[in-house]
Design a protein around this motif. Structure first.
Motif, PDB file in Angstrom:
ATOM      1  N   SER A 173       0.848  -1.192   0.000  1.00  0.00           N
ATOM      2  CA  SER A 173       0.000   0.000   0.000  1.00  0.00           C
ATOM      3  C   SER A 173       0.879   1.236   0.000  1.00  0.00           C
ATOM      4  N   LEU A 174       0.567   2.176  -0.875  1.00  0.00           N
ATOM      5  CA  LEU A 174       1.247   3.467  -0.901  1.00  0.00           C
ATOM      6  C   LEU A 174       0.197   4.558  -0.805  1.00  0.00           C
ATOM      7  N   ASP A 175       0.250   5.324   0.280  1.00  0.00           N
ATOM      8  CA  ASP A 175      -0.716   6.393   0.530  1.00  0.00           C
ATOM      9  C   ASP A 175       0.063   7.676   0.785  1.00  0.00           C
ATOM     10  N   ASP A 176       0.296   8.420  -0.289  1.00  0.00           N
ATOM     11  CA  ASP A 176       1.058   9.662  -0.199  1.00  0.00           C
ATOM     12  C   ASP A 176       0.188  10.806  -0.710  1.00  0.00           C
ATOM     13  N   PRO A 177      -0.345  11.638   0.192  1.00  0.00           N
ATOM     14  CA  PRO A 177      -1.273  12.690  -0.238  1.00  0.00           C
ATOM     15  C   PRO A 177      -0.615  13.769  -1.089  1.00  0.00           C
ATOM     16  N   TYR A 178       0.728  13.805  -1.128  1.00  0.00           N
ATOM     17  CA  TYR A 178       1.420  14.863  -1.856  1.00  0.00           C
ATOM     18  C   TYR A 178       1.992  14.409  -3.194  1.00  0.00           C
ATOM     19  N   MET A 179       1.950  13.122  -3.476  1.00  0.00           N
ATOM     20  CA  MET A 179       2.558  12.668  -4.732  1.00  0.00           C
ATOM     21  C   MET A 179       1.662  13.040  -5.908  1.00  0.00           C
ATOM     22  N   VAL A 180       2.287  13.530  -6.968  1.00  0.00           N
ATOM     23  CA  VAL A 180       1.559  13.871  -8.183  1.00  0.00           C
ATOM     24  C   VAL A 180       1.943  12.945  -9.330  1.00  0.00           C
ATOM     25  N   GLU A 181       3.062  12.246  -9.183  1.00  0.00           N
ATOM     26  CA  GLU A 181       3.514  11.338 -10.224  1.00  0.00           C
ATOM     27  C   GLU A 181       4.232  10.161  -9.581  1.00  0.00           C
ATOM     28  N   LEU A 182       3.940   8.964 -10.045  1.00  0.00           N
ATOM     29  CA  LEU A 182       4.579   7.765  -9.516  1.00  0.00           C
ATOM     30  C   LEU A 182       5.125   6.936 -10.659  1.00  0.00           C
ATOM     31  N   ASN A 183       6.436   6.786 -10.680  1.00  0.00           N
ATOM     32  CA  ASN A 183       7.102   5.901 -11.620  1.00  0.00           C
ATOM     33  C   ASN A 183       7.615   4.706 -10.826  1.00  0.00           C
ATOM     34  N   MET A 184       6.892   3.620 -10.885  1.00  0.00           N
ATOM     35  CA  MET A 184       7.212   2.440 -10.087  1.00  0.00           C
ATOM     36  C   MET A 184       8.449   1.753 -10.650  1.00  0.00           C
ATOM     37  N   ALA A 185       9.450   1.604  -9.790  1.00  0.00           N
ATOM     38  CA  ALA A 185      10.692   0.971 -10.216  1.00  0.00           C
ATOM     39  C   ALA A 185      10.441  -0.489 -10.588  1.00  0.00           C
ATOM     40  N   ALA A 186      11.239  -1.009 -11.515  1.00  0.00           N
ATOM     41  CA  ALA A 186      11.046  -2.370 -12.014  1.00  0.00           C
ATOM     42  C   ALA A 186      11.175  -3.407 -10.910  1.00  0.00           C
ATOM     43  N   SER A 187      12.082  -3.173  -9.958  1.00  0.00           N
ATOM     44  CA  SER A 187      12.276  -4.155  -8.892  1.00  0.00           C
ATOM     45  C   SER A 187      11.048  -4.271  -8.001  1.00  0.00           C
ATOM     46  N   TRP A 188      10.260  -3.201  -7.886  1.00  0.00           N
ATOM     47  CA  TRP A 188       9.008  -3.259  -7.134  1.00  0.00           C
ATOM     48  C   TRP A 188       7.905  -3.900  -7.971  1.00  0.00           C
ATOM     49  N   ALA A 189       7.794  -3.480  -9.220  1.00  0.00           N
ATOM     50  CA  ALA A 189       6.725  -3.977 -10.083  1.00  0.00           C
ATOM     51  C   ALA A 189       6.859  -5.462 -10.388  1.00  0.00           C
ATOM     52  N   CYS A 190       8.063  -5.991 -10.276  1.00  0.00           N
ATOM     53  CA  CYS A 190       8.308  -7.391 -10.633  1.00  0.00           C
ATOM     54  C   CYS A 190       8.487  -8.295  -9.414  1.00  0.00           C
ATOM     55  N   LEU A 191       8.042  -7.840  -8.237  1.00  0.00           N
ATOM     56  CA  LEU A 191       8.116  -8.699  -7.057  1.00  0.00           C
ATOM     57  C   LEU A 191       7.295  -9.963  -7.301  1.00  0.00           C
ATOM     58  N   PRO A 192       7.875 -11.136  -7.101  1.00  0.00           N
ATOM     59  CA  PRO A 192       7.224 -12.380  -7.542  1.00  0.00           C
ATOM     60  C   PRO A 192       5.960 -12.755  -6.779  1.00  0.00           C
ATOM     61  N   SER A 193       5.826 -12.305  -5.525  1.00  0.00           N
ATOM     62  CA  SER A 193       4.676 -12.711  -4.707  1.00  0.00           C
ATOM     63  C   SER A 193       3.618 -11.627  -4.572  1.00  0.00           C
ATOM     64  N   LEU A 194       3.826 -10.475  -5.201  1.00  0.00           N
ATOM     65  CA  LEU A 194       2.913  -9.355  -5.029  1.00  0.00           C
ATOM     66  C   LEU A 194       1.566  -9.651  -5.683  1.00  0.00           C
ATOM     67  N   GLU A 195       0.507  -9.693  -4.868  1.00  0.00           N
ATOM     68  CA  GLU A 195      -0.838 -10.005  -5.347  1.00  0.00           C
ATOM     69  C   GLU A 195      -1.816  -8.861  -5.159  1.00  0.00           C
ATOM     70  N   SER A 196      -1.543  -7.959  -4.217  1.00  0.00           N
ATOM     71  CA  SER A 196      -2.484  -6.886  -3.910  1.00  0.00           C
ATOM     72  C   SER A 196      -1.744  -5.555  -3.825  1.00  0.00           C
ATOM     73  N   LEU A 197      -2.248  -4.544  -4.551  1.00  0.00           N
ATOM     74  CA  LEU A 197      -1.619  -3.221  -4.582  1.00  0.00           C
ATOM     75  C   LEU A 197      -2.676  -2.162  -4.347  1.00  0.00           C
ATOM     76  N   ARG A 198      -2.396  -1.266  -3.392  1.00  0.00           N
ATOM     77  CA  ARG A 198      -3.275  -0.134  -3.113  1.00  0.00           C
ATOM     78  C   ARG A 198      -2.495   1.156  -3.336  1.00  0.00           C
ATOM     79  N   LEU A 199      -3.037   2.043  -4.164  1.00  0.00           N
ATOM     80  CA  LEU A 199      -2.435   3.348  -4.414  1.00  0.00           C
ATOM     81  C   LEU A 199      -3.432   4.418  -4.010  1.00  0.00           C
ATOM     82  N   ALA A 200      -2.992   5.345  -3.166  1.00  0.00           N
ATOM     83  CA  ALA A 200      -3.880   6.406  -2.690  1.00  0.00           C
ATOM     84  C   ALA A 200      -3.124   7.722  -2.669  1.00  0.00           C
ATOM     85  N   GLY A 201      -3.767   8.757  -3.159  1.00  0.00           N
ATOM     86  CA  GLY A 201      -3.166  10.081  -3.185  1.00  0.00           C
ATOM     87  C   GLY A 201      -4.035  10.992  -4.022  1.00  0.00           C
ATOM     88  N   GLU A 202      -4.654  11.956  -3.438  1.00  0.00           N
ATOM     89  CA  GLU A 202      -5.662  12.756  -4.121  1.00  0.00           C
ATOM     90  C   GLU A 202      -5.086  13.605  -5.248  1.00  0.00           C
TER      91      GLU A 202
END
Length: 356
Positions: A173-202
């Motif tokens: 889960s990533l909840d950053d109220p100040y982020m305006v742009e997110l470029n997810m690094a490949a090492s995070w996006a390719c985690l082998p067991s990642l099944e659930s992703l929550r992104l929050a930031g108005e």
């Protein structure tokens, strides 16, 4: 009281007797929410420093606290499974080494206002060359048993982690109220067991991930974002079965057919438009179910409780009838009794659940 196993205290208006916690030898969960002032005025927290008879915590939540260096030991934290650092927290650098050695440590919440108290100078500023961001990234990289991670700082996910890190992580889960742009690094996006992703930031307007990343993702929660699927053509998400979105995103663009046809659970949440022009936002709210929704041929549960402007009618009933796998429809109180009665009559095989 000495038999207590769980203790949550909100002490924003008071203080904790220093002799209390060390006497709670059966305590396994501790939550302390303290008042925030200047960094060097944070309340010092200790529960016995691993002494005989002191608590052996499995779950620890700290908010606006200064964790004493004497608590960052295996004697004190050797049984820890879950750690939540909220608000402003100052922790000893040794905590990282301790957490890396815990085989049962599986859940971590890390706020963006966490620093290491070993390096706070007299003015409360860091006095070493390693930034808190570097230290936190090193902390995450060494927690090999983590399965659940909640972050509030997008810069950590924009940076690569060392190969082999977080191989068992299933929820992020990533909840950053100040982020305006997110470029997810490949090492995070390719985690082998990642099944659930929550992104929050108005304020988030741009999300990018490697084209073949997030391949194992089964659940995606972007319910608080103005998430435009037309701009996410690089996302394939071949295993996605549960999507949480909002009424504005659903009206602007449904996911592409390759994603939509595999969904089994779709939740549409209320969109908080406090940061937007009111009149423009009202025009974007969902008034009718999109006709393309019938492409969700595997959809079993449709949760519309967050749609405050949607009033279902005959046209919407036809869309619902086209969802051959749909077995449950969840509605909010704004639909009214007449709408619910109408839907139950039109779709007798569908379980219509009205929020009370």
């Amino acid at each position: 009281m000495t038999q207590l196993r769980s203790l949550d205290l909100n002490l924003e208006g008071g203080s904790l007797p220093p002799s209390l916690l060390p006497r709670l030898q059966h305590l396994t969960h501790l939550g302390l929410h303290l008042q925030y002032g200047h960094w060097l005025e944070l309340a010092r927290v200790s529960w016995g420093c691993g002494a005989p008879g002191a608590p052996r915590l499995r779950s620890l939540t700290l908010a606006n606290a200064w964790l004493l260096r004497e608590e960052a030991t295996l004697n004190s934290l050797g049984q820890l499974e879950s750690l939540r650092l909220q608000g402003h927290c100052a922790v000893p650098i040794a905590l990282r080494t301790v957490l890396h050695s815990l085989t049962g440590f599986t859940s971590l919440e890390l706020n963006d206002d966490v620093c290491r108290n070993d390096f706070l100078g007299a003015d409360g500023l860091e006095a070493d060359d390693e930034t808190d961001s570097d230290w936190c990234l090193g902390l995450l990289a060494g927690c090999s048993q983590l399965r659940r991670l909640e972050l509030y700082y997008e810069a950590l996910i924009s940076r690569d982690i060392p190969p082999g890190s977080l191989q068992q992580l299933s929820y992020l889960s990533l909840d950053d109220p100040y982020m305006v742009e997110l470029n997810m690094a490949a090492s995070w996006a390719c985690l082998p067991s990642l099944e659930s992703l929550r992104l929050a930031g108005e304020l988030l307007y741009s999300f990018k991930a490697p084209s073949r990343g997030l391949g194992g993702l089964k659940e995606l929660d972007v319910g608080t974002l103005d998430f435009n699927w037309r701009e996410q053509k690089q996302l394939h998400l071949p295993q996605l079965t549960r999507l949480v979105t909002n009424e504005i995103s659903l009206k602007e663009a449904l996911p592409p057919r390759r994603i939509l046809r595999k969904l089994r659970h779709l939740s549409v949440e209320y969109f908080n438009y406090d940061n937007y022009e009111y009149e423009d936002t009202v025009q974007q709210l969902l008034k009718r179910l999109p006709g393309r929704l019938v492409e969700a041929t595997s959809l079993e549960v449709l949760d519309l409780r967050g749609c405050r402007s949607l009033k279902l009618n005959k046209a919407d009933a036809r869309v619902l009838r086209g969802l051959k796998s749909l077995r449950r429809l969840e509605l909010n109180e704004y639909q009214g009794h007449e709408v619910v009665t109408f839907l139950r009559k039109q779709l007798p095989d569908l379980e219509v659940v009205e929020e009370q």
